[in-house]
Scaffold this motif. Structure first.
Motif, PDB file in Angstrom:
ATOM      1  N   LEU A  46       0.833  -1.198   0.000  1.00 17.75           N
ATOM      2  CA  LEU A  46       0.000   0.000   0.000  1.00 17.75           C
ATOM      3  C   LEU A  46       0.873   1.255   0.000  1.00 17.75           C
ATOM      4  O   LEU A  46       0.575   2.235  -0.688  1.00 17.75           O
ATOM      5  CB  LEU A  46      -0.936   0.003   1.213  1.00 17.75           C
ATOM      6  CG  LEU A  46      -2.095  -0.999   1.157  1.00 17.75           C
ATOM      7  CD1 LEU A  46      -2.777  -1.091   2.519  1.00 17.75           C
ATOM      8  CD2 LEU A  46      -3.108  -0.592   0.086  1.00 17.75           C
ATOM      9  N   ALA A  47       1.962   1.214   0.752  1.00 16.48           N
ATOM     10  CA  ALA A  47       2.883   2.360   0.764  1.00 16.48           C
ATOM     11  C   ALA A  47       3.500   2.559  -0.613  1.00 16.48           C
ATOM     12  O   ALA A  47       3.636   3.691  -1.099  1.00 16.48           O
ATOM     13  CB  ALA A  47       3.969   2.154   1.817  1.00 16.48           C
ATOM     14  N   ALA A  48       3.872   1.449  -1.263  1.00 14.65           N
ATOM     15  CA  ALA A  48       4.445   1.551  -2.608  1.00 14.65           C
ATOM     16  C   ALA A  48       3.425   2.095  -3.607  1.00 14.65           C
ATOM     17  O   ALA A  48       3.803   2.709  -4.613  1.00 14.65           O
ATOM     18  CB  ALA A  48       4.952   0.184  -3.060  1.00 14.65           C
ATOM     19  N   ALA A  49       2.148   1.870  -3.329  1.00 15.33           N
ATOM     20  CA  ALA A  49       1.084   2.374  -4.206  1.00 15.33           C
ATOM     21  C   ALA A  49       0.738   3.829  -3.918  1.00 15.33           C
ATOM     22  O   ALA A  49      -0.133   4.390  -4.585  1.00 15.33           O
ATOM     23  CB  ALA A  49      -0.171   1.507  -4.061  1.00 15.33           C
ATOM     24  N   GLY A  50       1.414   4.433  -2.922  1.00 11.62           N
ATOM     25  CA  GLY A  50       1.201   5.848  -2.652  1.00 11.62           C
ATOM     26  C   GLY A  50       0.510   6.163  -1.356  1.00 11.62           C
ATOM     27  O   GLY A  50       0.354   7.339  -1.006  1.00 11.62           O
TER      28      GLY A  50
END
Length: 323
Positions: A46-50
């Motif tokens: 989720l962090a990598a997705a923004g």
């Protein structure tokens, strides 16, 4: 191990407000493709997705485009709960709270430490306005009349004035930088309307970047963009006085077009003329018995680029950009 889909729950948005700020809670349904994907792996994806600390509130979240937003309310918490009956479905609760990064972000803003560290690239860019008085050689007066002497010829040398040009210097933290961006944008104008300004009226004067290591996020770049603004200026009668960043060049020559071919213009003694004359603006012809009125060609000289690449906040240059 990957996220298959992220969808908002039908009843997945709550809002509260008081005298000290606003808060939002948004619930999403995340589906993963592998039972081995645990809460930590899901949070990382989720962090990598923004979905990182400091992201501004918007609703609805992917896949729909946001219909509302509150950039002052930042993502401060994320809770991940696994569906006990399935194992591949998770309820993700995102908590947003109004924050002033300069006061609340203890690790970066100098305020009291709160344990809340905003992703620096999500902060509002800084903006400085200045001006540059450049030498400008006008071709028309303020009423839009060609600037010529009483014989109808351009002044030689032409007069110059100082033309004030607004300059915006925008700086922000970015996660990466490529030097190719400098050659792709520096010395180019916007190819379409951008940030409230007409196409080809904004010039990217410079791009610089400085890399530093952030204690929380690793290597980051402070990137500075410099833009100059010169929309076209017209007279009260709608005649062009300043053609933006285009050049206005006197349509003068010593040759004219005859039957589709250029030929020398000669005087009554059949000698080549010594001084250039104004040519017909449409076909390049010249009739000494009925010479054309002084006219100028507008010549675009700067290449264009898609300035949407910069992805600046839409209201950055507005008088009142809001919270």
């Amino acid at each position: 191990m990957a996220i298959v889909s992220i969808l908002p729950k039908k009843t997945g948005s709550r809002h509260s407000a008081n005298l000290t700020g606003r808060s939002y809670a948004v619930e999403l349904i995340a589906v993963v493709d592998d039972l081995a994907t645990g809460p930590k792996a899901l949070r990382d994806q989720l962090a990598a997705a923004g979905f990182v600390a400091g992201q501004g509130y918007q609703w609805p979240l992917p896949p729909a485009s946001a219909a509302e937003s509150d950039p002052a309310a930042r993502l401060t918490g994320m809770e991940v709960a696994q569906d006990a009956t399935d194992g591949r479905n998770y309820t993700v609760t995102l908590a947003y709270q109004t924050h002033d990064p300069e006061k609340d972000n203890g690790a970066q803003g100098g305020g009291a430490a709160t344990g809340w560290v905003m992703a620096p690239w999500l902060a509002m860019p800084t903006l400085d306005w200045s001006s540059d008085d450049v030498d400008f050689y006008p071709t028309h007066d303020r009423e839009g009349n060609p600037l010529v002497n009483s014989a109808g010829d351009p002044f030689d040398p032409g007069p110059s004035i100082k033309l004030p040009t607004p300059i915006a210097t925008v700086a922000r933290v970015e996660q990466g930088f490529l030097p190719e961006w400098i050659t792709a944008f520096k010395g180019r104008v916007n190819d379409a309307p951008w940030m409230g300004y007409p196409a080809e009226s904004v010039l990217c004067k410079d791009i610089t970047a400085k890399r530093a290591n952030d204690p929380d996020w690793g290597g980051l770049y402070t990137v500075t963009y410099t833009f100059a603004f010169r929309p076209p200026i017209t007279s009260p009668s709608d005649k062009v006085i300043v053609a933006g960043w285009d050049l206005m060049i006197a349509n003068l020559g010593k040759r004219r077009i005859v039957a589709g071919k250029p030929e020398e213009i000669r005087d009554k003694d059949a000698q080549p003329i010594s001084d250039p004359v104004f040519l017909d603006p449409d076909d390049g012809s010249y009739d000494p018995d009925s010479p054309p009125e002084p006219n100028y060609k507008v010549v675009p000289v700067y290449p264009t680029a898609d300035f949407d690449f910069f992805n600046l906040p839409p209201a950055l240059f507005d008088y009142n950009p809001g919270p």
